[in-house]
Write an enzyme that holds these catalytic residues in place. Structure first.
Site, PDB file in Angstrom:
ATOM      1  N   LYS A 190       7.724   4.553   8.988  1.00  0.00           N
ATOM      2  CA  LYS A 190       8.285   4.435   7.647  1.00  0.00           C
ATOM      3  C   LYS A 190       7.262   3.986   6.611  1.00  0.00           C
ATOM      4  O   LYS A 190       7.109   4.615   5.562  1.00  0.00           O
ATOM      5  CB  LYS A 190       9.449   3.440   7.691  1.00  0.00           C
ATOM      6  CG  LYS A 190      10.050   3.140   6.363  1.00  0.00           C
ATOM      7  CD  LYS A 190      10.890   1.882   6.443  1.00  0.00           C
ATOM      8  CE  LYS A 190      10.000   0.666   6.576  1.00  0.00           C
ATOM      9  NZ  LYS A 190      10.714  -0.595   6.361  1.00  0.00           N
ATOM     10  N   THR A 191       6.566   2.900   6.926  1.00  0.00           N
ATOM     11  CA  THR A 191       5.601   2.367   5.960  1.00  0.00           C
ATOM     12  C   THR A 191       4.451   3.347   5.763  1.00  0.00           C
ATOM     13  O   THR A 191       3.939   3.503   4.661  1.00  0.00           O
ATOM     14  CB  THR A 191       5.062   1.008   6.439  1.00  0.00           C
ATOM     15  OG1 THR A 191       6.177   0.185   6.781  1.00  0.00           O
ATOM     16  CG2 THR A 191       4.270   0.322   5.349  1.00  0.00           C
ATOM     17  N   ASP A 219      11.576   0.768  -0.735  1.00  0.00           N
ATOM     18  CA  ASP A 219      11.509   0.485   0.695  1.00  0.00           C
ATOM     19  C   ASP A 219      12.822  -0.176   1.121  1.00  0.00           C
ATOM     20  O   ASP A 219      13.458  -0.854   0.318  1.00  0.00           O
ATOM     21  CB  ASP A 219      10.326  -0.476   0.930  1.00  0.00           C
ATOM     22  CG  ASP A 219      10.011  -0.666   2.403  1.00  0.00           C
ATOM     23  OD1 ASP A 219      10.433   0.167   3.213  1.00  0.00           O
ATOM     24  OD2 ASP A 219       9.335  -1.658   2.735  1.00  0.00           O
ATOM     25  N   GLU A 220      13.224  -0.016   2.358  1.00  0.00           N
ATOM     26  CA  GLU A 220      14.434  -0.671   2.891  1.00  0.00           C
ATOM     27  C   GLU A 220      15.633  -0.464   1.958  1.00  0.00           C
ATOM     28  O   GLU A 220      16.332  -1.418   1.611  1.00  0.00           O
ATOM     29  CB  GLU A 220      14.194  -2.176   3.078  1.00  0.00           C
ATOM     30  CG  GLU A 220      12.993  -2.527   3.922  1.00  0.00           C
ATOM     31  CD  GLU A 220      13.256  -2.513   5.414  1.00  0.00           C
ATOM     32  OE1 GLU A 220      14.295  -1.925   5.844  1.00  0.00           O
ATOM     33  OE2 GLU A 220      12.433  -3.084   6.146  1.00  0.00           O
ATOM     34  N   GLN A 266      19.953   0.165  10.384  1.00  0.00           N
ATOM     35  CA  GLN A 266      19.314  -1.155  10.387  1.00  0.00           C
ATOM     36  C   GLN A 266      19.785  -2.012   9.218  1.00  0.00           C
ATOM     37  O   GLN A 266      19.101  -2.948   8.802  1.00  0.00           O
ATOM     38  CB  GLN A 266      17.788  -1.016  10.350  1.00  0.00           C
ATOM     39  CG  GLN A 266      17.220  -0.456  11.630  1.00  0.00           C
ATOM     40  CD  GLN A 266      15.700  -0.543  11.655  1.00  0.00           C
ATOM     41  OE1 GLN A 266      15.123  -1.605  11.794  1.00  0.00           O
ATOM     42  NE2 GLN A 266      15.060   0.615  11.514  1.00  0.00           N
ATOM     43  N   ARG A 269      12.997  -3.435  18.876  1.00  0.00           N
ATOM     44  CA  ARG A 269      11.765  -4.219  18.676  1.00  0.00           C
ATOM     45  C   ARG A 269      10.824  -4.067  19.859  1.00  0.00           C
ATOM     46  O   ARG A 269       9.635  -4.374  19.771  1.00  0.00           O
ATOM     47  CB  ARG A 269      12.073  -5.725  18.521  1.00  0.00           C
ATOM     48  CG  ARG A 269      12.889  -6.130  17.313  1.00  0.00           C
ATOM     49  CD  ARG A 269      12.384  -5.552  16.033  1.00  0.00           C
ATOM     50  NE  ARG A 269      13.110  -4.306  15.724  1.00  0.00           N
ATOM     51  CZ  ARG A 269      12.702  -3.408  14.843  1.00  0.00           C
ATOM     52  NH1 ARG A 269      11.579  -3.581  14.193  1.00  0.00           N
ATOM     53  NH2 ARG A 269      13.397  -2.310  14.610  1.00  0.00           N
TER      54      ARG A 269
END
Length: 736
Positions: free
Chosen positions: A34-35, A218-219, A249, A608
């Site tokens: 994503k980043t 973002d997010e 998420q 994670r």
DNA sequence: TCGGTTCAGAGTATT
DNA sequence: TCTGAACCGA
């Protein structure tokens, strides 16, 4: 050149990065890069001259994420990222409000209240107006005000349906008036005030709309109503919003996040480009299978399925412990083995649903001599001594800041007691001015002391006016008497060190020159003065409270809540306390869509792990001073059986959880342990901890027995059906 | 102004 | 059970 930038991206990532300038929604699964997509998109836009660095606005939720983004862009492009608008919602709004403070109706020196400051301002206002703080708890008022602001509502716009409610709204108006009077803004006010500025001031709005052709978020699943409105306003009808997020998420509904923004965005902007990033570069197959299977139990999803080109890897290990203590003992053993096999401790995370769960685990780790690090806790700028020093600095900058005034007027003690302060507050109220300004109105010895305090602040302001920031801070902690005060205190050594660290922080802040760029080249009219280094430093202290984790350095095991783990990854992950009532948490079950949010939380926890995942639960757990008997979390049952490896035998599939199972099977942890806790209390053949079956509620565990004879009652945890209290004489319980 | 006592509450968290 | 805040007496 652009080839190198785009090299190594998969098809979906490439498609996302190179989308035309249109509204776009990127559904980025966990570990899908994503980043990388976000930052490569920015670099690509700049490199292909579709945008200049100044024409881009990128917004995140945390300073950490913003910093990471800047760092990555810097590594991709030889440009100066300083002038770029990459930051948190609050940071960017602060920047806009500083540049246009007049248009926003704020003094140039406005200060930012953090959550604690806001609460104390509310308490003070309640007191000043003789409002009963039992009937109107400060915390409730704080939540009310913040959520109203985060919905974009001023007090006049909040609907009132009953007198109690009306009082909250009235208080909201009074609170806003007080903040305005004192020249302070709280966190949500930063956003709301900025939103209103853009909404009402057409030239300013147009200026920024023409400037920021590309707005990247973002997010996005974590945005609240106000943040989405702000984004819409900024983007106008021509600009391209590039929203990246993952509805699976979304774990912050409790603080106002509205996942619905994703669907709204898709509809309102007629997004034709929804791109799914589903290839996962983090975890092995079994872990992803578990995550996918779990999240499929949620009904309200945009839909996504993670996959990996790596192998299935190891199975997900599941452990059933007799008690929370035994769970911790097992964990310690397992960690020892992993470390013995060569795994670094920092590559192992222990996750739990609630902070309180860390105690038992910490205890066990401590006794075993395993280094660990717990996330959470006091941050640097939240420490009492630091807040005191900042309060002096705030008074230098803005004497109207009554919150700061009250914090330090008698700290260190200078003979200004509660009585004097009350007198001063009365005077200030009748004269309709701030405390600082009202000092002259108090007579007698008290008045003399107050005058001396004001004189101290005034002289500090005067004497430090042209000093470098670090020297201002140094002068303040010295002349205020803070340093001397803590030096004489028995346990003040650490506080003295922290105050000295504050001087260093000020020097470092100036050295990084972050503040100068913050306001340069950003004004619509170019005529706005730069904020002083002190003002910038104070904003920085409010907006970035510092590291929220124990000191780095040694290689330590990572302990944190699942929330804190979002965005991180580890070689091995332990998800502990997987019991009904704990995870999913009992409070969430009552909430609208609460269970789905808990499941998303579990999804975050699972994803994670890179290589090894452990799930554990305990039959009994000490909670609120009582031993609670829980049953295994439903989430374990929602995972594909084939990918699980039970480290403890399960006696009967249908019976679910049984007590003492591992004991009978002889699979004991290698530590000396007592038998699983078991109550001796018995009633009519029932005992605490016993598994029983009820015709309607199904299987449950007796957690309490009360009364006797016909009044004998049992409190039973039926897991998904909740905890019920039943009369033994009436309920037909079947012993499982 | 301090230190001790009492009492309620105990979920996740960034800015 | 444990913690933090509020409260009270010296």
């Amino acid at each position: 050149m652009s080839d190198r930038l785009l090299a190594g991206l998969n098809d979906q990532q490439l498609a996302a990065v190179t989308l035309p300038a249109q509204p776009a929604l990127i559904l980025a699964g966990a570990g899908s890069g994503k980043t990388r997509v976000l930052t490569t998109r920015i670099a690509w836009l700049i490199q292909t001259h579709q945008a200049s660095p100044q024409g881009i606005l990128a917004v995140t939720f945390t300073n950490k994420a913003a910093k990471e983004m800047v760092a990555r862009i810097s590594s991709m492009l030889p440009i100066n990222t300083r002038g770029m608008w990459i930051g948190t919602f609050h940071g960017l709004c602060n920047r806009l409000l500083r540049a246009h403070h007049r248009d926003a109706g704020l003094p140039q020196t406005f200060q930012i209240l953090d959550t604690a400051d806001q609460l104390s301002a509310i308490k003070r206002l309640l007191k000043a107006n003789g409002i009963d703080d039992e009937k109107y708890p400060p915390r409730n008022l704080q939540v009310f005000i913040s959520s109203a602001k985060e919905s974009g509502l001023r007090s006049g716009a909040v609907e009132v349906d009953d007198p109690y409610n009306r009082k909250f709204v009235e208080f909201y108006a009074m609170y806003d008036a007080q903040c305005q009077r004192e020249g302070v803004v709280d966190f949500s006010e930063l956003l709301l005030r900025c939103y209103e500025l853009l909404l009402r001031n057409e030239p300013i709005r147009t200026h920024y709309q023409e400037r920021f052709r590309h707005v990247l978020v973002d997010e996005f699943q974590d945005t609240n109503t106000l943040q989405y409105k702000w984004l819409k306003l900024l983007a106008g009808s021509h600009n391209a919003i590039f929203a990246v997020g993952d509805d699976d998420q979304s774990i912050y509904a409790f603080r106002g996040a509205n996942v619905g923004n994703m669907a709204d965005f898709e509809r309102e902007f007629r997004v034709s480009n929804v791109i799914r990033l589903e290839q996962n570069y983090r975890s092995h197959g079994n872990i992803l299978d578990a995550a996918n299977a779990l999240i499929r139990h949620n009904a309200r999803r945009l839909g996504k399925n993670l996959w990996t080109s790596e192998g299935t890897g190891e199975p997900v290990r599941v452990f059933e412990a007799g008690s929370d203590g035994l769970e911790a003992a097992w964990l310690v053993d397992e960690v020892k083995n992993l470390v013995a096999d060569g795994l670094a401790r920092r590559e192992i995370a222990v996750l739990y649903r609630a902070n309180a769960q860390s105690r038992v685990i910490e205890h066990a780790l401590f006794n075993a001599g395993i280094a660990y690090r717990v996330y959470g806790g006091l941050r640097f700028f939240e420490r009492a001594e630091i807040k005191h020093a900042l309060a002096y600095l705030r008074l230098i900058e803005n004497p109207a800041d009554d919150t700061a005034f009250l914090r330090v007027v008698n700290f260190p003690p200078r003979g200004i007691g509660a009585r004097t302060v009350e007198q001063l507050q009365d005077t200030a109220k009748t004269q309709d001015q701030g405390l600082y300004a009202a000092v002259g109105g108090v007579a007698g010895k008290a008045g003399v002391n107050l005058a001396a305090f004001v004189k101290l602040i005034d002289s500090l302001r005067f004497e430090t006016a042209n000093l470098p920031l670090a020297e201002i801070v140094e002068a303040v902690i010295d002349r205020s008497g803070l340093l001397a005060h803590y030096k004489t205190e028995k346990e003040g050594q650490e506080r003295v060190e922290n105050l000295e660290e504050l001087v260093n922080a000020a020097a470092a802040f100036v050295a990084e020159e972050g503040y100068a760029q913050d306001a340069s080249g950003t004004q619509a009219d170019g005529a706005v003065a730069l904020p002083s280094p002190l003002a910038a430093f104070l904003s920085h202290a409010s907006l970035e409270a510092g590291e929220n984790q124990a000191a780095e350095g040694q290689d330590a095991l990572q302990l944190m809540t699942v929330h804190a783990a979002k965005g991180l990854e580890f070689h091995a992950v332990f998800i502990t306390g997987l019991e009904e009532g704990l995870f999913p948490h009992e409070n969430s079950i009552q909430e609208l869509d609460g269970l789905e949010e808990e499941r998303r939380l579990m999804y975050v926890a699972i994803t994670r792990a890179r290589r090894r995942l452990y799930l554990s639960f305990a039959q009994s757990r000490m909670l609120h001073g009582q031993t609670r008997y829980g049953i295994r979390s439903r989430f374990i049952g929602e995972l594909p059986e084939a990918g699980l490896k039970w480290l403890t035998p399960r006696l009967r599939e249908s019976a679910g959880l049984r007590f003492g199972g591992w004991h009978d099977a002889g699979v004991q942890p290698s530590v000396a342990v007592a038998t699983p806790m078991r109550s001796h209390q018995e009633k009519d053949g029932y005992r605490i901890g016993q598994t029983v079956r009820h015709a309607r509620f199904g299987e449950g565990v007796i957690i309490r027995l009360e009364g006797s004879g016909t009044d004998a009652r049992a409190k039973i945890n039926f897991g998904a059906q909740g905890v019920k209290e039943l009369l033994l004489s009436i309920a037909k319980l079947e012993v499982a």
